[in-house]
Design a protein around this motif. Structure first.
Motif, short mmCIF file in Angstrom:
data_model
loop_
_atom_site.label_atom_id
_atom_site.label_comp_id
_atom_site.label_asym_id
_atom_site.label_seq_id
_atom_site.Cartn_x
_atom_site.Cartn_y
_atom_site.Cartn_z
N TYR A 47 -3.16 -3.75 51.12
CA TYR A 47 -4.39 -3.80 51.91
C TYR A 47 -4.69 -2.43 52.50
N LEU A 48 -5.96 -2.23 52.83
CA LEU A 48 -6.41 -1.05 53.55
C LEU A 48 -7.28 -1.51 54.70
N THR A 49 -7.14 -0.87 55.85
CA THR A 49 -7.99 -1.21 56.99
C THR A 49 -9.17 -0.24 57.04
N LYS A 50 -10.35 -0.78 57.31
CA LYS A 50 -11.55 0.05 57.43
C LYS A 50 -11.61 0.67 58.83
N PRO A 51 -12.09 1.91 58.96
CA PRO A 51 -12.42 2.86 57.89
C PRO A 51 -11.15 3.47 57.30
N PHE A 52 -11.23 3.97 56.07
CA PHE A 52 -10.06 4.55 55.42
C PHE A 52 -10.48 5.80 54.66
N GLN A 53 -9.49 6.60 54.31
CA GLN A 53 -9.73 7.81 53.52
C GLN A 53 -9.72 7.44 52.03
N LEU A 54 -10.68 7.97 51.29
CA LEU A 54 -10.75 7.67 49.86
C LEU A 54 -9.48 8.11 49.12
N ALA A 55 -8.90 9.22 49.56
CA ALA A 55 -7.69 9.70 48.89
C ALA A 55 -6.56 8.68 48.99
N GLU A 56 -6.47 8.00 50.15
CA GLU A 56 -5.44 6.98 50.30
C GLU A 56 -5.74 5.79 49.40
N MET A 57 -7.00 5.40 49.31
CA MET A 57 -7.35 4.28 48.43
C MET A 57 -7.00 4.60 46.98
N PHE A 58 -7.34 5.82 46.54
CA PHE A 58 -7.02 6.21 45.16
C PHE A 58 -5.51 6.11 44.91
N ALA A 59 -4.71 6.60 45.87
CA ALA A 59 -3.26 6.58 45.71
C ALA A 59 -2.73 5.16 45.63
N ARG A 60 -3.26 4.28 46.49
CA ARG A 60 -2.81 2.88 46.47
C ARG A 60 -3.22 2.19 45.17
N LEU A 61 -4.41 2.49 44.68
CA LEU A 61 -4.85 1.89 43.43
C LEU A 61 -4.00 2.36 42.25
N ARG A 62 -3.65 3.65 42.25
CA ARG A 62 -2.78 4.17 41.17
C ARG A 62 -1.43 3.47 41.20
N ALA A 63 -0.89 3.28 42.41
CA ALA A 63 0.41 2.61 42.53
C ALA A 63 0.34 1.17 42.03
N LEU A 64 -0.73 0.47 42.38
CA LEU A 64 -0.89 -0.91 41.93
C LEU A 64 -1.07 -0.98 40.42
N ALA A 65 -1.84 -0.05 39.86
CA ALA A 65 -2.06 -0.05 38.41
C ALA A 65 -0.75 0.21 37.66
N ARG A 66 0.10 1.07 38.22
CA ARG A 66 1.40 1.33 37.56
C ARG A 66 2.25 0.07 37.52
N ARG A 67 2.14 -0.73 38.59
CA ARG A 67 2.90 -1.98 38.64
C ARG A 67 2.42 -2.97 37.59
N GLY A 68 1.11 -3.01 37.39
CA GLY A 68 0.55 -3.92 36.40
C GLY A 68 0.44 -5.35 36.92
N PRO A 69 -0.03 -6.26 36.07
CA PRO A 69 -0.25 -7.66 36.46
C PRO A 69 1.03 -8.49 36.45
N ILE A 70 1.88 -8.27 37.44
CA ILE A 70 3.14 -9.00 37.54
C ILE A 70 2.90 -10.31 38.29
N PRO A 71 3.32 -11.44 37.74
CA PRO A 71 3.12 -12.72 38.45
C PRO A 71 3.80 -12.71 39.82
N ARG A 72 3.00 -12.91 40.87
CA ARG A 72 3.53 -13.01 42.24
C ARG A 72 2.81 -14.16 42.92
#
Length: 231
Positions: free
Chosen positions: A98-123
């Motif tokens: 999650y990200l709380t508003k307002p947020f820095q775009l750089a942080e969002m990009f980093a979090r999205l990259r981390a999630l994409a590396r993880r991939g669609p793992i069943p949770r």
């Protein structure tokens, strides 16, 4: 990345879409929660950016619906600043971060990259092994249609086993997950709680789900239990 942005505030949606596009990603924008599941099932997204406050079906309902339909695309949930309950509820319904508003775009990009590396793992937000059903958020357990009352520690041990059915857990691993450092590895507290659990989730139903692996530890059967009272 192929990103699905779900945001009903037009200015915020446009900002996110423009920023992600400039970073080289392809973006689809939706402004209603009810449209998310059909879109996620029809197209393979790497990540979903999901706002909590949506008209009709909110972000929590969207996330729960995705996971219920076995859509495991990583979800980054956007919440209001200081809304701790929202963040907890979002994670419990299946969000990955999650990200709380307002947020820095750089942080969002980093979090999205981390999630994409993880991939669609069943949770899944709720655990099912055979006819055993455990809801971590509601702190409830059932075998079939019968609800079972467990103590906090019994619940923690069962949840640990249900998250990896069929895998052998050593006593030390269970201690580390479910107790604090005050308990020594040689303590028999794990064996005691296994007996408690068997008396509640196995014996009353005439099945064996918790197995002792001599010299190794314990495991929960992948089928959730077989006929025959456990020993």
């Amino acid at each position: 990345m192929h990103v699905l942005v779900v945001e009903d505030e037009a200015k915020m949606a446009a900002l996110l879409a423009r920023a992600l596009t400039e970073e080289g990603h392809t973006v689809v924008v939706l402004d209603e929660g009810r449209d998310v599941l059909p879109a996620a099932e029809a197209s393979e997204f790497d990540v979903i950016v999901l706002d909590v406050m949506l008209p009709g079906l909110d972000g929590f309902g969207v996330c729960a619906a995705l996971r219920h339909h076995q859509v495991w695309t990583p979800v980054l949930m956007l919440t209001a600043r200081g809304a701790v309950d929202d963040r907890v509820h979002g994670l419990d319904t299946g969000a990955d971060d999650y990200l709380t508003k307002p947020f820095q775009l750089a942080e969002m990009f980093a979090r999205l990259r981390a999630l994409a590396r993880r991939g669609p793992i069943p949770r899944p937000p709720q655990l099912r092994v055979g006819d055993l059903h455990l809801d971590p958020a509601a702190h409830r357990v059932w075998r079939g249609d019968t609800e079972i009352s467990l103590s906090n520690k019994e619940f923690a041990v069962l949840e640990t086993l249900m998250r990896r059915p069929g895998m052998v857990h050593t006593r030390a691993q269970i201690l580390q997950r479910c107790w604090d450092l005050a308990f020594e590895a040689r303590s028999n507290v794990v064996d005691v709680y296994m007996r408690y659990l068997r008396d509640k989730i196995d014996r009353p139903f005439g099945v064996t789900s918790l197995e002792t692996i001599r010299g190794a530890g314990y495991r929960l059967r992948e089928d959730g239990g077989r006929d025959g009272v456990s020993g």
